[in-house]
Design an enzyme around this catalytic site. Structure first.
Site, PDB file in Angstrom:
ATOM      1  N   ALA A   1       0.808  -1.226   0.000  1.00  0.00           N
ATOM      2  CA  ALA A   1       0.000   0.000   0.000  1.00  0.00           C
ATOM      3  C   ALA A   1       0.839   1.273   0.000  1.00  0.00           C
ATOM      4  CB  ALA A   1      -0.962  -0.024   1.187  1.00  0.00           C
TER       5      ALA A   1
ATOM      6  N   ASP B   1      -2.069  -5.323 -20.047  1.00  0.00           N
ATOM      7  CA  ASP B   1      -1.648  -5.782 -21.371  1.00  0.00           C
ATOM      8  C   ASP B   1      -2.791  -5.618 -22.380  1.00  0.00           C
ATOM      9  OD1 ASP B   1       0.790  -6.722 -20.099  1.00  0.00           O
ATOM     10  OD2 ASP B   1      -0.506  -8.226 -19.207  1.00  0.00           O
TER      11      ASP B   1
ATOM     12  N   HIS C   1       1.560 -12.898 -17.781  1.00  0.00           N
ATOM     13  CA  HIS C   1       1.891 -11.473 -17.796  1.00  0.00           C
ATOM     14  C   HIS C   1       3.412 -11.356 -17.884  1.00  0.00           C
ATOM     15  CE1 HIS C   1       2.245  -7.273 -16.986  1.00  0.00           C
ATOM     16  NE2 HIS C   1       2.994  -7.518 -15.933  1.00  0.00           N
TER      17      HIS C   1
HETATM   18  P1  NAX Z   1       6.862  -0.805  -5.323  1.00  0.00           P
HETATM   19  O1  NAX Z   1       8.192  -1.429  -5.077  1.00  0.00           O
HETATM   20  O2  NAX Z   1       6.758   0.669  -5.528  1.00  0.00           O
HETATM   21  O3  NAX Z   1       5.889  -1.170  -4.115  1.00  0.00           O
HETATM   22  C1  NAX Z   1       5.753  -2.471  -3.634  1.00  0.00           C
HETATM   23  C2  NAX Z   1       5.398  -2.349  -2.174  1.00  0.00           C
HETATM   24  O4  NAX Z   1       5.051  -3.647  -1.708  1.00  0.00           O
HETATM   25  C3  NAX Z   1       6.535  -1.842  -1.298  1.00  0.00           C
HETATM   26  O5  NAX Z   1       6.104  -0.720  -0.568  1.00  0.00           O
HETATM   27  C4  NAX Z   1       6.834  -3.027  -0.382  1.00  0.00           C
HETATM   28  O6  NAX Z   1       7.235  -2.637   0.915  1.00  0.00           O
HETATM   29  C5  NAX Z   1       5.490  -3.743  -0.386  1.00  0.00           C
HETATM   30  N1  NAX Z   1       5.546  -5.157  -0.032  1.00  0.00           N
HETATM   31  C6  NAX Z   1       6.480  -6.075  -0.360  1.00  0.00           C
HETATM   32  N2  NAX Z   1       6.188  -7.266   0.200  1.00  0.00           N
HETATM   33  C7  NAX Z   1       5.024  -7.103   0.858  1.00  0.00           C
HETATM   34  C8  NAX Z   1       4.226  -7.965   1.655  1.00  0.00           C
HETATM   35  N3  NAX Z   1       4.577  -9.236   1.863  1.00  0.00           N
HETATM   36  N4  NAX Z   1       3.106  -7.474   2.210  1.00  0.00           N
HETATM   37  C9  NAX Z   1       2.750  -6.179   2.019  1.00  0.00           C
HETATM   38  N5  NAX Z   1       3.484  -5.310   1.292  1.00  0.00           N
HETATM   39  C10 NAX Z   1       4.605  -5.770   0.718  1.00  0.00           C
HETATM   40  O7  NAX Z   1       6.230  -1.616  -6.543  1.00  0.00           O
HETATM   41  P2  NAX Z   1       5.045  -1.214  -7.508  1.00  0.00           P
HETATM   42  O8  NAX Z   1       5.577  -0.415  -8.635  1.00  0.00           O
HETATM   43  O9  NAX Z   1       3.930  -0.671  -6.715  1.00  0.00           O
HETATM   44  O10 NAX Z   1       4.695  -2.652  -8.126  1.00  0.00           O
HETATM   45  C11 NAX Z   1       4.140  -3.682  -7.339  1.00  0.00           C
HETATM   46  C12 NAX Z   1       4.157  -5.001  -8.075  1.00  0.00           C
HETATM   47  O11 NAX Z   1       3.378  -4.919  -9.255  1.00  0.00           O
HETATM   48  C13 NAX Z   1       5.538  -5.455  -8.547  1.00  0.00           C
HETATM   49  O12 NAX Z   1       5.684  -6.831  -8.265  1.00  0.00           O
HETATM   50  C14 NAX Z   1       5.473  -5.223 -10.049  1.00  0.00           C
HETATM   51  O13 NAX Z   1       6.369  -6.084 -10.741  1.00  0.00           O
HETATM   52  C15 NAX Z   1       4.048  -5.562 -10.319  1.00  0.00           C
HETATM   53  N6  NAX Z   1       3.469  -5.111 -11.585  1.00  0.00           N
HETATM   54  C16 NAX Z   1       2.547  -5.914 -12.172  1.00  0.00           C
HETATM   55  C17 NAX Z   1       1.866  -5.545 -13.313  1.00  0.00           C
HETATM   56  C18 NAX Z   1       0.835  -6.441 -13.927  1.00  0.00           C
HETATM   57  O14 NAX Z   1       0.316  -6.075 -14.981  1.00  0.00           O
HETATM   58  N7  NAX Z   1       0.477  -7.597 -13.363  1.00  0.00           N
HETATM   59  C19 NAX Z   1       2.184  -4.267 -13.998  1.00  0.00           C
HETATM   60  C20 NAX Z   1       2.849  -3.273 -13.122  1.00  0.00           C
HETATM   61  C21 NAX Z   1       3.847  -3.817 -12.138  1.00  0.00           C
HETATM   62  O15 NAX Z   1       5.080  -3.965 -12.780  1.00  0.00           O
END
Ligand code: NAX
Length: 348
Positions: A33, A182, A210
């Site tokens: 979040a 996508d 994805h």
């Molecule tokens: P960020 O690194 O900005 O934010 C991720 C957040 O998740 C961090 O604040 C971290 O502390 C938190 N987090 C990690 N492990 C956690 C857990 N066990 N419980 C609760 N919080 C946790 O990443 P962001 O750009 O927001 O992307 C999030 C995810 O979306 C990444 O894995 C990214 O690869 C994936 N994506 C998926 C997409 C899709 O189409 N399916 C597209 C966009 C994005 O790349």
């Protein structure tokens, strides 16, 4: 770490409309979040974009229980408060997933461990696997009876499979992964190429993972009501640059922006959940394949679905696949099977 905050409704002076008063808020749990996707997503949910302008929501925001992300999350909650969204009836800010997923109707699993420098894909799968085992178990134990789960954190399809495998109470159909970004990207590319308004492009679906292996099936798309392949006669472009551009769009955004897609990913998740709540909507969702379109029955693969009731859907079967389509599906299926094999020991 904090527990449940007092609801915003009790702090508000403005009158609450009748329709709002008679509607039970939807509890939306969001992991990651304090991350960049959530920084866009949470505000869209609270504004009514996901569940409509009449539907109140409670945001249950979950982060890892460390000082920096929790402090950042406090700041996000302060900003949400400062937006004075009439539909936002409460917030939970927590580093404890058992509190965050409690009674949640929708669990949006955005948080994941990013791939670090020199990290092998297998290590990424395993590190994230641990997160999704735990979250799958907790959701199954504490979320609402009607809970639905949408996975965004990568590798999204396989993380979704892992979370679903942990659930005993919630059936696999409750667990979906997002390929809507996508689909939206593919729709925009086809509209640009055809020189038409975006709304003229329909029935463009994403099959498979994805990842760059996904298949954006131009073969069944329609542009202005006609088959896309009649409007865009450059078949080589469709088979080559079009599929590549959609598959590698995430990397192109990183190269241009210096950061991964965030607002568009949040927007796609809004679309994903919104369309799963509206019967009749036809869209791409990664679901347990059960063998549809030749996918391994146990993998979660993107495919066309029709929403049948709020939170329920059926896979649209019967699209004829040409040899090119079959080869694209076979290659993305192969990758999904390899991912599954890499985490086999983690499946419940
Ligand atoms: P960020 O690194 O900005 O934010 C991720 C957040 O998740 C961090 O604040 C971290 O502390 C938190 N987090 C990690 N492990 C956690 C857990 N066990 N419980 C609760 N919080 C946790 O990443 P962001 O750009 O927001 O992307 C999030 C995810 O979306 C990444 O894995 C990214 O690869 C994936 N994506 C998926 C997409 C899709 O189409 N399916 C597209 C966009 C994005 O790349």
């Amino acid at each position: 770490m904090r527990g449940i905050r007092k609801t915003l409704a009790s702090q508000r002076q403005e009158p609450i409309t009748l329709s709002t008063m008679s509607t039970t808020p939807i509890r939306v749990a969001v992991t990651g979040a304090a991350g960049q996707i959530s920084y866009s997503l949470l505000f869209r949910i609270a504004s009514g974009a996901m569940f409509g302008p009449e539907q109140p929501v409670i945001l249950q925001m979950i982060e890892v229980p460390f000082e920096k992300p929790m402090k950042a999350l406090e700041g996000v909650a302060m900003e949400l408060e400062d937006c004075a969204f009439p539909l936002l009836k409460g917030m939970v800010v927590t580093g404890d997933a058992k509190i965050g997923f409690k009674d949640a109707n929708w669990c949006l699993l955005v948080g994941a461990k990013p791939r670090g420098p020199g990290m092998e894909r297998a290590d990424l799968l395993k590190d994230n696997g641990k997160i999704f085992i735990e979250q799958g178990q907790i959701i199954d134990a504490v979320a609402a009876d009607n809970a639905r789960v949408a996975v965004v954190g990568n590798p999204a399809n396989t993380n979704c499979m892992i979370a679903a495998s942990q659930a005993k109470r919630l059936t696999p159909d409750r667990f979906t992964a997002m390929v809507r970004l996508d689909q939206n990207r593919a729709q925009a590319q086809l509209a640009n190429k055809a020189g038409v308004d975006l709304t003229e492009v329909e029935s463009i679906f994403i099959y498979g993972n994805h990842s760059p292996t996904m298949f954006p099936s131009f073969a069944h798309a329609k542009i202005g009501g006609k088959p896309a392949m009649e409007v865009i006669t450059d078949t080589e472009w469709l088979k080559g640059p079009f599929c590549e551009t959609v598959g590698k769009r995430g990397a192109a955004i990183i190269a241009a922006r210096g950061a991964s897609s965030a607002a568009s990913a949040a927007n796609a998740l809004v679309d994903h959940v919104h369309d799963l709540m509206i019967p009749g909507k036809i869209h791409s969702v990664a679901v347990k394949s059960n063998g549809a379109y030749g996918f391994d029955p146990e993998v979660w693969a993107g495919m066309p679905v029709k929403t049948t009731a709020p939170g329920a859907y059926e896979v649209i079967s019967g699209f004829e696949m040409c040899d090119f389509c079959k080869s694209k599906i076979a290659s993305t299926n192969k990758e999904l099977v390899e991912e599954r094999d890499a985490v086999k020991s983690m499946l419940g």
